[in-house]
Design an enzyme around this catalytic site. Structure first.
Site, PDB file in Angstrom:
ATOM      1  N   LYS A  92       0.834  -1.209   0.000  1.00 53.99           N
ATOM      2  CA  LYS A  92       0.000   0.000   0.000  1.00 53.99           C
ATOM      3  C   LYS A  92       0.867   1.257   0.000  1.00 53.99           C
ATOM      4  O   LYS A  92       2.085   1.196   0.238  1.00 53.99           O
ATOM      5  CB  LYS A  92      -0.932  -0.008   1.219  1.00 53.99           C
ATOM      6  CG  LYS A  92      -0.204  -0.116   2.563  1.00 53.99           C
ATOM      7  CD  LYS A  92      -1.221  -0.095   3.687  1.00 53.99           C
ATOM      8  CE  LYS A  92      -0.644   0.167   5.065  1.00 53.99           C
ATOM      9  NZ  LYS A  92       0.507  -0.596   5.502  1.00 53.99           N
ATOM     10  N   ARG A  94       2.264   4.884   1.284  1.00 54.91           N
ATOM     11  CA  ARG A  94       2.499   5.565   2.554  1.00 54.91           C
ATOM     12  C   ARG A  94       1.831   6.932   2.485  1.00 54.91           C
ATOM     13  O   ARG A  94       1.499   7.408   1.403  1.00 54.91           O
ATOM     14  CB  ARG A  94       3.999   5.723   2.774  1.00 54.91           C
ATOM     15  CG  ARG A  94       4.656   4.447   3.244  1.00 54.91           C
ATOM     16  CD  ARG A  94       6.047   4.761   3.718  1.00 54.91           C
ATOM     17  NE  ARG A  94       6.718   3.582   4.248  1.00 54.91           N
ATOM     18  CZ  ARG A  94       8.023   3.378   4.141  1.00 54.91           C
ATOM     19  NH1 ARG A  94       8.777   4.264   3.508  1.00 54.91           N
ATOM     20  NH2 ARG A  94       8.570   2.319   4.674  1.00 54.91           N
ATOM     21  N   GLN A  97       1.901   9.715  -0.533  1.00 53.91           N
ATOM     22  CA  GLN A  97       2.403   9.184  -1.808  1.00 53.91           C
ATOM     23  C   GLN A  97       1.331   9.217  -2.897  1.00 53.91           C
ATOM     24  O   GLN A  97       1.577   9.721  -3.994  1.00 53.91           O
ATOM     25  CB  GLN A  97       2.933   7.755  -1.640  1.00 53.91           C
ATOM     26  CG  GLN A  97       4.334   7.686  -1.041  1.00 53.91           C
ATOM     27  CD  GLN A  97       4.838   6.259  -0.895  1.00 53.91           C
ATOM     28  OE1 GLN A  97       4.063   5.327  -0.698  1.00 53.91           O
ATOM     29  NE2 GLN A  97       6.147   6.090  -0.975  1.00 53.91           N
ATOM     30  N   GLY A 117      13.779   8.820   3.801  1.00 54.92           N
ATOM     31  CA  GLY A 117      13.408   7.423   3.954  1.00 54.92           C
ATOM     32  C   GLY A 117      11.931   7.105   3.907  1.00 54.92           C
ATOM     33  O   GLY A 117      11.514   5.970   4.115  1.00 54.92           O
ATOM     34  N   LYS A 120      10.059   8.993  -1.210  1.00 57.06           N
ATOM     35  CA  LYS A 120       9.828  10.015  -2.234  1.00 57.06           C
ATOM     36  C   LYS A 120      10.037   9.438  -3.631  1.00 57.06           C
ATOM     37  O   LYS A 120       9.312   9.789  -4.559  1.00 57.06           O
ATOM     38  CB  LYS A 120      10.779  11.202  -2.015  1.00 57.06           C
ATOM     39  CG  LYS A 120      10.423  12.044  -0.809  1.00 57.06           C
ATOM     40  CD  LYS A 120      11.337  13.248  -0.653  1.00 57.06           C
ATOM     41  CE  LYS A 120      12.715  12.893  -0.155  1.00 57.06           C
ATOM     42  NZ  LYS A 120      12.747  12.340   1.206  1.00 57.06           N
ATOM     43  N   SER A 121      11.047   8.575  -3.782  1.00 61.43           N
ATOM     44  CA  SER A 121      11.389   8.090  -5.123  1.00 61.43           C
ATOM     45  C   SER A 121      10.190   7.442  -5.817  1.00 61.43           C
ATOM     46  O   SER A 121      10.004   7.604  -7.020  1.00 61.43           O
ATOM     47  CB  SER A 121      12.521   7.075  -5.057  1.00 61.43           C
ATOM     48  OG  SER A 121      13.432   7.411  -4.054  1.00 61.43           O
ATOM     49  N   CYS A 454      11.167  19.272  24.620  1.00 66.15           N
ATOM     50  CA  CYS A 454      11.173  17.993  23.912  1.00 66.15           C
ATOM     51  C   CYS A 454      12.074  18.118  22.681  1.00 66.15           C
ATOM     52  O   CYS A 454      11.992  19.092  21.949  1.00 66.15           O
ATOM     53  CB  CYS A 454       9.747  17.672  23.492  1.00 66.15           C
ATOM     54  SG  CYS A 454       9.628  16.327  22.312  1.00 66.15           S
ATOM     55  N   CYS A 472       5.312  13.219  21.172  1.00 63.85           N
ATOM     56  CA  CYS A 472       6.605  12.569  21.403  1.00 63.85           C
ATOM     57  C   CYS A 472       6.465  11.184  22.013  1.00 63.85           C
ATOM     58  O   CYS A 472       7.188  10.261  21.656  1.00 63.85           O
ATOM     59  CB  CYS A 472       7.488  13.434  22.301  1.00 63.85           C
ATOM     60  SG  CYS A 472       9.126  12.735  22.550  1.00 63.85           S
ATOM     61  N   CYS A 476      12.007  10.780  23.616  1.00 62.36           N
ATOM     62  CA  CYS A 476      13.252  11.545  23.627  1.00 62.36           C
ATOM     63  C   CYS A 476      13.718  11.620  25.075  1.00 62.36           C
ATOM     64  O   CYS A 476      12.913  11.421  25.986  1.00 62.36           O
ATOM     65  CB  CYS A 476      13.083  12.939  23.016  1.00 62.36           C
ATOM     66  SG  CYS A 476      12.447  14.201  24.111  1.00 62.36           S
TER      67      CYS A 476
HETATM   68  N1  ATP Z   1       4.536   2.480   0.106  1.00 65.01           N
HETATM   69  C1  ATP Z   1       5.632   1.924   0.605  1.00 65.01           C
HETATM   70  N2  ATP Z   1       5.565   0.868   1.443  1.00 65.01           N
HETATM   71  C2  ATP Z   1       6.676   0.299   1.961  1.00 65.01           C
HETATM   72  N3  ATP Z   1       7.931   0.723   1.699  1.00 65.01           N
HETATM   73  C3  ATP Z   1       8.079   1.782   0.885  1.00 65.01           C
HETATM   74  C4  ATP Z   1       6.943   2.434   0.297  1.00 65.01           C
HETATM   75  N4  ATP Z   1       7.406   3.451  -0.474  1.00 65.01           N
HETATM   76  C5  ATP Z   1       8.746   3.437  -0.367  1.00 65.01           C
HETATM   77  N5  ATP Z   1       9.154   2.429   0.437  1.00 65.01           N
HETATM   78  C6  ATP Z   1      10.539   2.094   0.792  1.00 65.01           C
HETATM   79  O1  ATP Z   1      11.100   3.147   1.578  1.00 65.01           O
HETATM   80  C7  ATP Z   1      12.508   3.212   1.383  1.00 65.01           C
HETATM   81  C8  ATP Z   1      12.993   4.620   1.189  1.00 65.01           C
HETATM   82  O2  ATP Z   1      12.499   5.170   0.005  1.00 65.01           O
HETATM   83  P1  ATP Z   1      13.232   6.344  -0.769  1.00 65.01           P
HETATM   84  O3  ATP Z   1      14.630   5.995  -1.075  1.00 65.01           O
HETATM   85  O4  ATP Z   1      12.350   6.741  -1.875  1.00 65.01           O
HETATM   86  O5  ATP Z   1      13.259   7.458   0.349  1.00 65.01           O
HETATM   87  P2  ATP Z   1      13.437   9.009   0.188  1.00 65.01           P
HETATM   88  O6  ATP Z   1      12.195   9.650   0.710  1.00 65.01           O
HETATM   89  O7  ATP Z   1      13.837   9.354  -1.183  1.00 65.01           O
HETATM   90  O8  ATP Z   1      14.601   9.308   1.235  1.00 65.01           O
HETATM   91  P3  ATP Z   1      15.912  10.257   1.080  1.00 65.01           P
HETATM   92  O9  ATP Z   1      15.494  11.623   1.528  1.00 65.01           O
HETATM   93  O10 ATP Z   1      16.877   9.650   2.032  1.00 65.01           O
HETATM   94  O11 ATP Z   1      16.350  10.222  -0.336  1.00 65.01           O
HETATM   95  C9  ATP Z   1      12.788   2.328   0.167  1.00 65.01           C
HETATM   96  O12 ATP Z   1      13.407   1.151   0.609  1.00 65.01           O
HETATM   97  C10 ATP Z   1      11.440   2.034  -0.412  1.00 65.01           C
HETATM   98  O13 ATP Z   1      11.383   0.785  -1.033  1.00 65.01           O
HETATM   99 MG    MG Z   2      15.527  10.086  -2.140  1.00 68.31          MG
HETATM  100 ZN    ZN Z   3      10.145  14.459  23.587  1.00 64.12          ZN
END
Ligand code: ATP
Ligand code: MG
Ligand code: ZN
Length: 627
Positions: A92, A94, A97, A117, A120-121, A454, A472, A476
């Protein structure tokens, strides 16, 4: 005689007027900052949607209209869903997205601000797979590009790249395929240098554009456009050409960290007339934030770190960030000696060694990488359980991004930073050339020195996010330890320190923070000792006070350059004259249990003996002066 008396009176009134002037300036500054905060909050209240538009721009899309993009009844929705599962093997979306993808598929220009993480990609990779033609992806680093190509290859998505290390034949083939309607690739990765320097590439892109093959432009790490961002890259400044030449192609700018003003700058540089900005919360709920103090007397942070790794993080993957290449080597060697499976990583290693360390770590053959910030963008390992900073980062943006490499799988992970007095000045001299480098460093120092807010709230506020302390969940150290701090009056201490700095100035000498510390602790030459007021406070307390005086503007930095190195000296800050006023007082907050869990027994006593808790009045004044 009478005249002499009058002159003296006049002098003292003048001095007092000077102080009042400073206080007024102080309050006006405070007023301006509060007014601007109020304006920001009011604007946010009026905002129709959860997007934070770079102010004064963008199509004002109402919340209702934006909600529409969370739906799955678009003509492309079935295909999206199918490819998400079949190609990307994800169950699904996130948060944000789907909305981002639908907006981009609808042809809207979009800035997507989403913590590192979060995925975004996918927001350009999935649309690329579901669109005709190809998507142009601009990425700042070749290593990032390679990681993505490797990943895409593993899921059978065709992608190609052009960068400085592409061979002639490869480049020729790619350039030819750009205009070939039968070419199979869905994504073309390029560095900004290529766009800026290769006329051939631009001419091919133009042909592809005219043939309707350029479906989307993604600018990754879009904050690199702005000098105000934390990672400015000059070639990004030239990317405006894309939107000017290909106005009908939707552009998607992606970043993990950008404030409103940075985004506004990026918008201008990229020539995007009306982008929609989607901002995901910065709050990474699964990360535990903690600050530990480094003792300058006997820095055993490496022992501490190795104990953590061997006990709390046994068999778990992590990163230790250090200040320099040399530190990477020595800290890694020290950890190895203590039985930790660690390897160094820094920019000065040869490429094969670097990728070997990366690979071994990614496959859990190495437990810990001891790295400089060169181990950065694009590190995408899901199960990183700890990111430990052996030295503080140079800004909160950097810290957020570096620590954010922990817990990408949404399971709990720890972000611990070791805060040492001397490190402040090591970093300070490193960022001396950077625009607002000192200011940014001080925000990081403030994050570490802070004992009553915090840690999440400090980060959130830094990124202009409205923060609710409930968010939080005791994840922390500040929230977990509750109200374990006292407010202490440090007015007399401040006067003593200022006197030391003043005395040095009158002798035409400059003092490093270390010298000031030692002088105040009575370790200077005997002759000098008689001229100043020394202290019995512990070293950590002395350092905390000097740091606080620096943060509050009673002291400030004074750099001196030699051909080999840059020196950091302390001089009087803008607020130092306020101390001449008898009624002026300064306070700071300190952890009640001494400054560190390890030194509770020794420091607790000193704290109680040598500090008197501030009275109400001075606390009030303090809160007027401190943001
Ligand atoms: N819908 C999703 N469900 C589960 N995992 C996901 C989903 N979308 C992305 N991911 C996983 O999240 C991880 C991080 O994705 P991505 O590299 O695109 O992050 P990012 O937002 O570009 O981070 P950065 O700022 O470090 O470049 C990847 O391993 C990807 O497979
Ligand atoms: Mg990225
Ligand atoms: Zn805190």
């Amino acid at each position: 005689k009478a005249n002499v008396f009058l002159w003296a009176g006049l002098d003292s009134v003048e001095a007092e007027l000077e102080v009042v002037k400073l206080q007024i300036a102080e309050l006006l500054e405070k007023q301006a900052s509060l007014t601007s905060k109020r304006k920001q909050l009011l604007r946010r209240l009026e905002e129709p949607c959860d997007s934070t538009q770079p102010s004064g721009s963008g199509p004002a899309m109402t919340k209702q209209e934006l909600l529409r993009y969370e739906n799955d009844d678009f003509s492309w929705s079935t295909e999206l869903e199918q490819n998400l599962k079949d190609v990307f093997q994800l169950s699904k979306f996130r948060p944000l997205q789907l909305k981002a993808i639908n907006l981009s598929m609808s042809g809207k220009d979009l800035f997507l601000v989403m913590p590192t993480g979060r995925g975004k990609s996918l927001c350009y990779q999935l649309p690329a797979v579901c669109s005709e033609g190809f998507t142009l992806v601009v990425t700042p680093l070749v290593s990032l590009m390679e990681d993505q190509l490797m990943y895409l290859k593993s899921i059978d998505v065709e992608a190609v790249s052009l960068n400085a290390s592409s061979s002639k034949e490869h480049a020729k083939m790619v350039l030819a395929e750009l205009t070939d309607s039968k070419a199979p690739f869905k994504l073309l990765y390029v560095t900004p240098e290529k766009i800026a320097k290769s006329k051939l590439l631009m001419s091919r892109l133009e042909k592809a554009y005219n043939a309707g093959r350029l479906s989307r432009i993604a600018v990754d790490e879009v904050h690199c456009c702005s000098q105000w961002g934390h990672d400015f890259r000059p070639d990004y400044k030239l990317l405006g050409i894309l939107k000017r030449q290909f106005p009908k192609v939707p552009l998607l700018g992606l970043t993990a960290t950008a404030t409103g003003s940075v985004l506004k700058d990026c918008q201008k540089i990229l020539c995007v007339p009306e982008p929609i900005t989607l901002t995901a919360s910065f709050n990474r709920t699964n990360l535990y934030y903690e600050v530990r103090l480094k003792d300058s007397n006997s820095d055993d942070s490496v022992s501490d770190i190795s104990a953590l790794i061997k006990e709390r993080y046994k068999d778990q993957s992590g990163i230790v960030y250090v200040f320099s290449q040399k530190d990477a080597e020595t800290v890694s060697a020290d950890l190895q000696k203590k039985g930790v499976n660690a390897s160094p990583y820094h920019a000065n290693m040869n490429p094969e060694d670097k990728s070997q360390v990366h690979r071994k770590w990614a496959t859990n053959k190495i437990q810990v990488v001891v790295a400089t910030v060169a181990f950065g963008m694009g590190i995408d390992k899901a199960d990183v359980r700890f990111v430990i900073h052996h030295t503080i980062s140079k800004s909160i943006e950097n810290y957020y991004q570096e620590s954010g490499r922990a817990g990408r799988d949404d399971k709990p992970a720890d972000c611990i930073v070791y805060f040492g007095f001397n490190d402040i000045f090591r970093i300070s001299t490193m960022v001396v050339m950077e625009n607002v480098g000192q200011q940014k460093l001080l925000t990081m120092v403030d994050y570490c020195q802070n004992v009553d807010r915090c840690r999440r709230s400090v980060i959130a506020v830094h990124f202009d996010e409205v923060w609710d302390d409930e968010g939080c969940n005791e994840m922390c150290d500040v929230c977990r330890h509750g109200n374990d701090y006292i407010t202490v009056d440090i007015t007399q201490h401040a006067k003593d320190v200022v006197q030391i700095v003043e005395l040095a100035g009158s002798l035409d000498e400059k003092l490093t923070p270390l010298k000031v510390t030692e002088a105040w602790m009575g370790k200077g030459p005997a002759k000098r000792r008689k001229m100043i007021q020394t202290t019995t406070l512990s070293r950590l307390e002395v350092e905390a006070i000097i740091t606080s005086l620096l943060l509050q503007g009673y002291l400030s930095e004074d750099f001196s350059f030699t051909p080999y190195t840059t020196y950091f000296y302390l001089k009087l800050g803008g607020k130092a004259p306020l101390l001449k006023n008898q009624s002026h007082s300064i306070t700071m907050k300190m952890r009640r249990t001494g400054l560190d869990a390890n030194t509770v027994s020794t420091t607790q006593q000193t704290v109680q003996e040598s500090f008197r808790p501030a009275d109400e009045g001075s606390q009030f004044f303090f809160s007027l002066l401190i943001d």
